[in-house]
Scaffold this motif. Structure first.
Motif, PDB file in Angstrom:
ATOM      1  N   ALA B  12     -12.423-130.061  -7.979  1.00 19.72           N
ATOM      2  CA  ALA B  12     -13.578-129.447  -7.343  1.00 19.72           C
ATOM      3  C   ALA B  12     -14.848-130.161  -7.031  1.00 19.72           C
ATOM      4  CB  ALA B  12     -13.907-128.307  -8.323  1.00 19.72           C
ATOM      5  N   ALA B  15     -14.144-132.538  -4.250  1.00 22.76           N
ATOM      6  CA  ALA B  15     -14.314-131.690  -2.919  1.00 22.76           C
ATOM      7  C   ALA B  15     -15.903-131.400  -2.655  1.00 22.76           C
ATOM      8  CB  ALA B  15     -13.721-130.316  -3.174  1.00 22.76           C
ATOM      9  N   VAL B  16     -16.644-131.019  -3.413  1.00 24.43           N
ATOM     10  CA  VAL B  16     -18.067-130.728  -3.409  1.00 24.43           C
ATOM     11  C   VAL B  16     -18.823-131.915  -2.969  1.00 24.43           C
ATOM     12  CG1 VAL B  16     -20.018-129.968  -4.490  1.00 24.43           C
ATOM     13  CG2 VAL B  16     -18.009-128.581  -4.866  1.00 24.43           C
ATOM     14  N   ALA B  19     -18.213-132.986   0.304  1.00 27.58           N
ATOM     15  CA  ALA B  19     -18.884-132.025   1.277  1.00 27.58           C
ATOM     16  C   ALA B  19     -20.222-132.412   1.520  1.00 27.58           C
ATOM     17  CB  ALA B  19     -18.685-130.663   0.807  1.00 27.58           C
ATOM     18  N   ALA B  95     -33.871-123.644   5.890  1.00 32.44           N
ATOM     19  CA  ALA B  95     -32.463-123.809   5.666  1.00 32.44           C
ATOM     20  C   ALA B  95     -31.796-124.116   4.223  1.00 32.44           C
ATOM     21  CB  ALA B  95     -31.847-124.834   6.458  1.00 32.44           C
ATOM     22  N   ILE B  96     -32.413-124.838   3.384  1.00 29.63           N
ATOM     23  CA  ILE B  96     -32.179-124.897   2.121  1.00 29.63           C
ATOM     24  C   ILE B  96     -32.283-123.809   1.353  1.00 29.63           C
ATOM     25  CG2 ILE B  96     -32.561-126.328  -0.028  1.00 29.63           C
ATOM     26  CD1 ILE B  96     -33.019-128.681   1.687  1.00 29.63           C
ATOM     27  N   ALA B  99     -29.717-121.105   1.921  1.00 31.01           N
ATOM     28  CA  ALA B  99     -28.625-121.514   1.617  1.00 31.01           C
ATOM     29  C   ALA B  99     -28.340-120.900   0.076  1.00 31.01           C
ATOM     30  CB  ALA B  99     -27.992-123.170   1.780  1.00 31.01           C
ATOM     31  N   LEU B 102     -27.702-117.481  -0.334  1.00 33.47           N
ATOM     32  CA  LEU B 102     -26.371-117.291  -0.021  1.00 33.47           C
ATOM     33  C   LEU B 102     -25.598-117.380  -1.178  1.00 33.47           C
ATOM     34  CD1 LEU B 102     -24.487-116.303   2.213  1.00 33.47           C
ATOM     35  CD2 LEU B 102     -24.141-118.682   3.023  1.00 33.47           C
ATOM     36  N   VAL B 103     -25.877-118.671  -1.893  1.00 33.40           N
ATOM     37  CA  VAL B 103     -25.037-119.009  -3.022  1.00 33.40           C
ATOM     38  C   VAL B 103     -25.298-117.899  -4.213  1.00 33.40           C
ATOM     39  CG1 VAL B 103     -24.968-120.721  -5.064  1.00 33.40           C
ATOM     40  CG2 VAL B 103     -24.501-121.542  -2.707  1.00 33.40           C
ATOM     41  N   ALA B 106     -23.560-114.733  -3.362  1.00 34.75           N
ATOM     42  CA  ALA B 106     -22.159-114.961  -3.969  1.00 34.75           C
ATOM     43  C   ALA B 106     -21.712-115.133  -5.348  1.00 34.75           C
ATOM     44  CB  ALA B 106     -21.471-116.095  -3.269  1.00 34.75           C
ATOM     45  N   LEU B 110     -19.678-112.397  -7.573  1.00 31.79           N
ATOM     46  CA  LEU B 110     -18.638-112.906  -8.306  1.00 31.79           C
ATOM     47  C   LEU B 110     -18.550-112.372  -9.762  1.00 31.79           C
ATOM     48  CD1 LEU B 110     -17.858-116.301  -6.988  1.00 31.79           C
ATOM     49  CD2 LEU B 110     -16.354-114.422  -7.116  1.00 31.79           C
ATOM     50  N   VAL B 114     -16.376-108.350  -9.764  1.00 36.27           N
ATOM     51  CA  VAL B 114     -14.841-108.723 -10.129  1.00 36.27           C
ATOM     52  C   VAL B 114     -14.196-107.683 -11.238  1.00 36.27           C
ATOM     53  CG1 VAL B 114     -13.360-110.621 -11.184  1.00 36.27           C
ATOM     54  CG2 VAL B 114     -15.318-111.286  -9.498  1.00 36.27           C
ATOM     55  N   ALA B 118      -8.495-112.179 -12.828  1.00 36.94           N
ATOM     56  CA  ALA B 118      -7.075-112.302 -12.527  1.00 36.94           C
ATOM     57  C   ALA B 118      -6.699-114.062 -12.624  1.00 36.94           C
ATOM     58  CB  ALA B 118      -6.425-112.113 -11.147  1.00 36.94           C
TER      59      ALA B 118
END
Lengths: 100, 174
Positions: B12, B15-16, B19, B95-96, B99, B102-103, B106, B110, B114, B118
Motif C-alpha cells: 500500500a 502504491a500510494v 501515485a 483542489a487540495i 480532495a 473527499l478522503v 470516505a 468506512l 461498515v 469481513a
C-alpha cells in the motif's frame, strides 16, 4: 488476516489522488493518467468485494472495465494528438476556443 | 502482525507513494513510469485477493499496452514538460481542500457504516489452478456473453475512431 476495510480505504486514497491529479495538473496527458488511476482504484474495490463475497461477478466487471479503459485510452490519446497538431500544446488552459 | 498484514502495508505504501510521485513529477515520462509501478503493485494486490487472471490482465493491458501507448504519445509529441503559464491563484488550494474533504467523507463512511468486519480470504493452492480460471471463463461466455460481445464492438469502434481522428486527409498540410 487483512480486514476488507483496509483494501477499500486504500482504494479510496488512490481514487482521491487521481481526482486531485485531474484538478491540479494542466498537462492533458497527466490528467488522462489520473483518470486511469481512478479507474484502477475502483477496480481494486471491486476485486476486494469479489474476494469477501467469494463471487466471480466482481472479477468479471473488472475485466470489462479494463477492456473499456483500453478503448478509452486509444480514443483519448488520438484526440490529444489531434489537439496537439492544431495548437502545438496540450496545456488544458489553452483549450478555450469555445469560451465566450 | 501477520505476514499478510505486513505485505499489505508495504504494498500500500508503494502504491500510494507511486501515485503521489505521478502527481508531483514535472516530467510526463516520469509520471508514466510512476504509474507503471502503481499498476504493478495493484496487480500484486489482485494476486493477494485471489484473482490471478485479473492480475495478469492488469499487467499485460494496463502496465503493458496502455502505458506503452502513453509513453509513445508523450515522446511522439515531445510534450514532457509544459511551458509555464499563469494559473488561477485559488485553484490549487481549493483542489487540495476538496480532495481532503473527499478522503474525510470516505473515512467517515468506512468507519461508521461498515456492517461487518469481513476479512479477506487468503488465496489457497486451489485459487491459482486452471479450474478457477475455467470458472471465470465459463461465467464470461455464458452469463456475460452479450456484454462480452458488446466489448468487442466497443474495441473495434475505438480502433476505427482512433484512426479517423489521426489520419491525414488528402491535401492537408502538416
Amino acid at each position: 488476516m487483512v480486514p476488507q476495510t483496509y483494501y477499500i480505504a486504500l482504494s479510496a486514497v488512490l481514487f482521491t489522488l487521481g481526482a486531485l491529479g485531474v484538478l491540479v495538473r494542466r498537462n492533458a496527458l497527466i490528467i488522462f493518467m489520473s483518470v486511469e488511476l481512478m479507474l484502477n482504484a475502483a477496480n481494486l474495490a471491486f476485486v476486494a468485494f469479489a474476494n469477501t463475497y467469494q463471487h466471480l461477478n466482481g472479477q468479471i466487471i473488472v475485466f470489462f472495465v479494463i477492456a473499456v479503459a483500453a478503448a478509452e485510452v486509444a480514443v483519448g490519446l488520438a484526440l490529444i494528438v489531434a489537439i496537439f497538431k492544431t495548437r502545438q500544446s496540450i496545456d488544458v488552459d489553452t483549450m478555450s476556443s469555445l469560451k465566450g | 502482525m501477520s505476514v499478510d498484514l505486513i505485505l499489505f502495508f508495504v504494498l500500500a505504501l508503494v502504491a500510494v507513494a507511486a501515485a503521489i510521485g505521478m502527481l508531483l513529477s514535472q516530467n510526463a515520462v516520469y509520471s508514466a513510469l510512476f504509474l507503471v509501478i502503481n499498476f504493478a503493485t495493484v496487480a500484486v494486490f489482485y494476486l493477494l485477493l485471489g484473482a490471478p487472471f485479473i492480475a495478469m490482465a492488469q499487467i499485460t493491458v494496463y502496465a503493458g499496452a496502455i502505458m506503452v501507448l502513453f509513453l509513445f504519445v508523450i515522446m511522439l509529441l515531445g510534450a514532457e514538460k509544459l511551458a509555464p503559464g499563469k494559473v488561477l491563484p485559488y485553484q490549487r488550494p481549493l483542489a487540495i481542500g476538496l480532495a481532503v474533504l473527499l478522503v474525510a467523507e470516505a473515512a467517515y463512511l468506512l468507519l461508521s457504516r461498515v456492517q461487518s468486519v469481513a476479512a479477506i480470504v487468503t488465496p489457497t493452492v486451489e485459487t491459482n489452478t486452471v479450474e478457477e480460471i475455467r470458472r471465470l471463463g465459463m461465467a464470461l461466455f455464458s452469463d456475460y456473453l452479450l456484454p462480452f460481445e458488446v466489448t468487442s464492438v466497443v474495441l473495434l469502434v475505438a480502433m476505427v475512431g482512433a484512426i479517423v481522428l489521426t489520419i491525414r486527409e488528402k491535401g492537408e498540410q502538416g
